[in-house]
Motif scaffolding. Structure first.
Motif, short mmCIF file in Angstrom:
data_model
loop_
_atom_site.label_atom_id
_atom_site.label_comp_id
_atom_site.label_asym_id
_atom_site.label_seq_id
_atom_site.Cartn_x
_atom_site.Cartn_y
_atom_site.Cartn_z
N GLY A 112 -40.35 -45.96 -43.36
CA GLY A 112 -40.62 -45.83 -41.93
C GLY A 112 -39.84 -46.82 -41.09
N TYR A 113 -39.81 -46.59 -39.79
CA TYR A 113 -39.10 -47.45 -38.86
C TYR A 113 -39.74 -47.32 -37.48
CZ TYR A 113 -36.94 -43.01 -37.58
OH TYR A 113 -36.74 -41.71 -37.19
N LEU A 114 -39.36 -48.23 -36.59
CA LEU A 114 -39.83 -48.18 -35.21
C LEU A 114 -38.75 -47.57 -34.32
CD1 LEU A 114 -41.45 -51.70 -34.79
CD2 LEU A 114 -42.59 -49.54 -35.22
N ALA A 115 -39.17 -46.88 -33.31
CA ALA A 115 -38.28 -46.37 -32.28
C ALA A 115 -39.01 -46.56 -30.95
CB ALA A 115 -37.96 -44.90 -32.52
N LEU A 116 -38.28 -46.60 -29.87
CA LEU A 116 -38.87 -46.84 -28.55
C LEU A 116 -38.33 -45.80 -27.59
CD1 LEU A 116 -40.54 -48.81 -26.74
CD2 LEU A 116 -38.42 -50.07 -26.39
N ASP B 141 -30.73 -45.39 -35.45
CA ASP B 141 -29.48 -44.63 -35.37
C ASP B 141 -29.00 -44.68 -33.92
OD1 ASP B 141 -27.41 -42.83 -35.29
OD2 ASP B 141 -28.56 -41.15 -36.08
N PRO B 142 -27.96 -45.46 -33.62
CA PRO B 142 -27.50 -45.60 -32.23
C PRO B 142 -27.17 -44.27 -31.55
CG PRO B 142 -26.35 -47.15 -33.65
CD PRO B 142 -27.16 -46.25 -34.54
N LYS B 143 -26.85 -43.24 -32.32
CA LYS B 143 -26.54 -41.92 -31.74
C LYS B 143 -27.77 -41.29 -31.11
CE LYS B 143 -22.82 -41.11 -34.96
NZ LYS B 143 -22.52 -40.54 -36.26
N THR C 292 -24.02 -46.81 -18.11
CA THR C 292 -23.33 -47.67 -17.15
C THR C 292 -22.06 -47.00 -16.64
OG1 THR C 292 -22.07 -48.79 -18.87
CG2 THR C 292 -24.19 -49.78 -18.23
N ALA C 293 -21.61 -47.44 -15.47
CA ALA C 293 -20.38 -46.92 -14.87
C ALA C 293 -19.14 -47.59 -15.46
CB ALA C 293 -20.42 -47.12 -13.36
N TYR C 294 -19.32 -48.69 -16.18
CA TYR C 294 -18.19 -49.42 -16.73
C TYR C 294 -17.79 -48.83 -18.08
CZ TYR C 294 -19.60 -52.69 -13.17
OH TYR C 294 -19.94 -53.24 -11.98
N ALA C 295 -16.49 -48.68 -18.30
CA ALA C 295 -15.99 -48.14 -19.57
C ALA C 295 -16.06 -49.20 -20.66
CB ALA C 295 -14.57 -47.65 -19.40
N PRO C 296 -16.46 -48.87 -21.86
CA PRO C 296 -17.06 -47.58 -22.21
C PRO C 296 -18.51 -47.54 -21.73
CG PRO C 296 -17.10 -48.99 -24.13
CD PRO C 296 -16.40 -49.76 -23.03
N ALA C 297 -18.95 -46.38 -21.30
CA ALA C 297 -20.32 -46.22 -20.80
C ALA C 297 -21.31 -46.62 -21.89
CB ALA C 297 -20.56 -44.78 -20.37
N GLN C 298 -22.29 -47.44 -21.53
CA GLN C 298 -23.30 -47.93 -22.46
C GLN C 298 -24.69 -47.65 -21.87
OE1 GLN C 298 -22.63 -50.00 -25.45
NE2 GLN C 298 -20.71 -48.93 -25.12
N PRO C 299 -25.68 -47.35 -22.71
CA PRO C 299 -27.04 -47.17 -22.19
C PRO C 299 -27.61 -48.52 -21.73
CG PRO C 299 -27.03 -46.98 -24.58
CD PRO C 299 -25.60 -47.11 -24.15
N ALA C 300 -28.27 -48.50 -20.58
CA ALA C 300 -28.80 -49.74 -20.01
C ALA C 300 -30.09 -49.46 -19.26
CB ALA C 300 -27.77 -50.37 -19.07
N LEU D 293 -34.69 -56.23 -27.46
CA LEU D 293 -35.01 -55.02 -28.20
C LEU D 293 -34.19 -54.86 -29.48
CD1 LEU D 293 -35.05 -52.54 -25.18
CD2 LEU D 293 -37.00 -53.68 -26.23
N ALA D 294 -33.16 -55.68 -29.66
CA ALA D 294 -32.19 -55.47 -30.74
C ALA D 294 -32.80 -55.48 -32.14
CB ALA D 294 -31.09 -56.53 -30.65
#
Length: 163
Positions: free
Chosen positions: A131-135, A147-149, A81-89, A119-120
């Motif tokens: 194991g875990y899921l990822a998208l 892992d949010p990173k 996003t263009a808004y600080a702080p930048a977030q994935p969207a 999705l949270a």
């Protein structure tokens, strides 16, 4: 427009063709947003409200252009996003057509991928013991990961992620 401080909401109405729609904005930080743009790409309503956005021309944005011509829904690739702080969207759009099938507006919504949303809970699901899921999207860009990173980074190639 009316404010109701007891519920912490702001209600506004917008007209698009013959429809009038109340739009309610929570007074908390947005995890998602929605806007209605007329066929020329100008915002006529939004939730949550952000000063200075109504009337803004979004016709240059890919999500407006891709929705306008074929009159089909669209889901964007993840972006910061263009808004600080930048977030994935992710942005999703749907055309609004009149009774003759003519485009009269575009409904647009966005989801902050780090916020509480549909999705949270994916990153909380366990598969077996470890194991875990990822998208990821079709181009293998991570959309959701425990892992949010890892969000907004390339996913491992097939066979490259050790089990």
């Amino acid at each position: 427009s009316a404010a109701d401080s007891s519920r912490g909401t702001f209600t506004s109405t917008c007209s698009l063709g013959r429809a009038t729609q109340p739009i309610t904005k929570p007074r908390t930080a947005p995890r998602a947003s929605a806007a209605i743009a007329v066929a020329n790409g100008r915002i006529i309503a939004e939730s949550p409200f952000r000063a200075g956005r109504r009337g803004r021309d979004l016709s240059f944005r890919e999500f407006i252009q891709v929705t306008t011509a074929p009159r089909k829904p669209y889901i964007s690739r993840p972006f910061l996003t263009a808004y600080a702080p930048a977030q994935p969207a992710v942005v999703m759009t749907a055309p609004v057509l009149d009774e003759k099938g003519e485009l009269i507006g575009i409904l647009e919504g966005s989801i902050n991928l780090l916020g509480r949303n549909i999705l949270a809970d994916l990153n909380k699901i366990k598969v077996g013991n470890t194991g875990y899921l990822a998208l990821s999207d079709r181009a293998r860009l991570m959309i959701m990961h425990r892992d949010p990173k890892r969000i907004m980074t390339p996913a491992a190639e097939p066979g490259q992620n050790p089990l």
